[in-house]
Scaffold this active site. Structure first.
Site, PDB file in Angstrom:
ATOM      1  N   CYS A  54       1.801  -7.349  39.849  1.00  0.00           N
ATOM      2  CA  CYS A  54       1.025  -6.232  40.388  1.00  0.00           C
ATOM      3  C   CYS A  54       0.540  -5.319  39.259  1.00  0.00           C
ATOM      4  CB  CYS A  54       1.870  -5.410  41.344  1.00  0.00           C
ATOM      5  SG  CYS A  54       2.337  -6.290  42.831  1.00  0.00           S
ATOM      6  N   GLU A  56       0.669  -2.100  38.788  1.00  0.00           N
ATOM      7  CA  GLU A  56       1.567  -1.060  38.271  1.00  0.00           C
ATOM      8  C   GLU A  56       2.665  -1.658  37.389  1.00  0.00           C
ATOM      9  OE1 GLU A  56       0.727  -2.018  41.310  1.00  0.00           O
ATOM     10  OE2 GLU A  56       1.848  -0.890  42.824  1.00  0.00           O
ATOM     11  N   CYS A  87       4.184  -2.429  46.545  1.00  0.00           N
ATOM     12  CA  CYS A  87       5.160  -3.343  47.140  1.00  0.00           C
ATOM     13  C   CYS A  87       6.581  -2.915  46.763  1.00  0.00           C
ATOM     14  CB  CYS A  87       4.886  -4.781  46.702  1.00  0.00           C
ATOM     15  SG  CYS A  87       5.395  -5.159  45.017  1.00  0.00           S
ATOM     16  N   CYS A  90       7.609  -3.389  43.072  1.00  0.00           N
ATOM     17  CA  CYS A  90       7.049  -2.384  42.153  1.00  0.00           C
ATOM     18  C   CYS A  90       7.774  -1.060  42.292  1.00  0.00           C
ATOM     19  CB  CYS A  90       5.555  -2.201  42.405  1.00  0.00           C
ATOM     20  SG  CYS A  90       4.597  -3.549  41.713  1.00  0.00           S
TER      21      CYS A  90
HETATM   22  N1  THU Z   1      -0.989  -5.648  44.406  1.00  0.00           N
HETATM   23  C1  THU Z   1      -0.899  -4.796  43.339  1.00  0.00           C
HETATM   24  O1  THU Z   1      -1.335  -5.122  42.234  1.00  0.00           O
HETATM   25  N2  THU Z   1      -0.334  -3.582  43.540  1.00  0.00           N
HETATM   26  C2  THU Z   1       0.092  -3.108  44.739  1.00  0.00           C
HETATM   27  O2  THU Z   1       0.564  -1.975  44.819  1.00  0.00           O
HETATM   28  C3  THU Z   1       0.002  -3.966  45.933  1.00  0.00           C
HETATM   29  C4  THU Z   1      -0.469  -5.349  45.707  1.00  0.00           C
HETATM   30  C5  THU Z   1      -1.645  -6.950  44.200  1.00  0.00           C
HETATM   31  C6  THU Z   1      -0.767  -8.156  44.179  1.00  0.00           C
HETATM   32  C7  THU Z   1      -1.742  -9.257  44.566  1.00  0.00           C
HETATM   33  O3  THU Z   1      -2.432  -9.686  43.426  1.00  0.00           O
HETATM   34  C8  THU Z   1      -2.731  -8.559  45.472  1.00  0.00           C
HETATM   35  O4  THU Z   1      -2.580  -7.172  45.229  1.00  0.00           O
HETATM   36  C9  THU Z   1      -2.536  -8.867  46.938  1.00  0.00           C
HETATM   37  O5  THU Z   1      -1.262  -8.520  47.354  1.00  0.00           O
END
Ligand code: THU
Length: 130
Positions: A54, A56, A87, A90
């Protein structure tokens, strides 16, 4: 020290680098260290799906790799109806480094949470056996 607006702009810019061919959902982040340095992040997906990082967490990794462990705030941005919500994984990683304030934004605006609000009792009791 950068303003929240400036951090949000950096996160939107970082989002343009998102590698998200599987979900097609681009996320950007900007992490402000205590010393004023800013670390951008974007999501980096993987064909295995489960190895996706993700935005963050990518920002945290970059910051730690350059010697930073104390952070003021993180901004996470995405083009969603409601501001994006990090998520669980994170949240735990943000808790590891005590990121004080978490700013979640979409194109319309931003909401601000404390770590305790997003992940209550993140470290209470862990490895604290009687
Ligand atoms: N994702 C993030 O990068 N940060 C978040 O806070 C929520 C989800 C990304 C992970 C994945 O690549 C995409 O969003 C779909 O879940």
């Amino acid at each position: 020290m950068l303003t929240d607006k400036e951090l949000i702009d950096i996160a939107w810019k970082a989002r343009e680098q998102a590698y998200a061919p599987y979900s097609e959902f681009q996320v950007g982040a900007a992490l402000l260290a205590e010393n004023g340095q800013v670390f951008p992040g974007c999501n980096v997906e993987n064909i295995s799906y489960g190895l996706t990082n993700c935005a963050e967490r990518v920002a945290i990794g970059a910051a730690v790799a350059s010697g930073n462990r104390k952070f003021e705030k993180v901004v996470v941005v995405a083009d969603t109806k409601e501001p994006i919500s990090p998520c669980g994984a994170c949240r735990q990683v943000l808790a590891e480094f005590g990121v004080k304030s978490i700013i979640l934004a979409n194109r319309e605006g931003a909401v601000i949470f404390s770590l305790e609000e997003l992940l209550p009792r993140a470290s209470t009791g862990i490895l604290d056996r009687p």
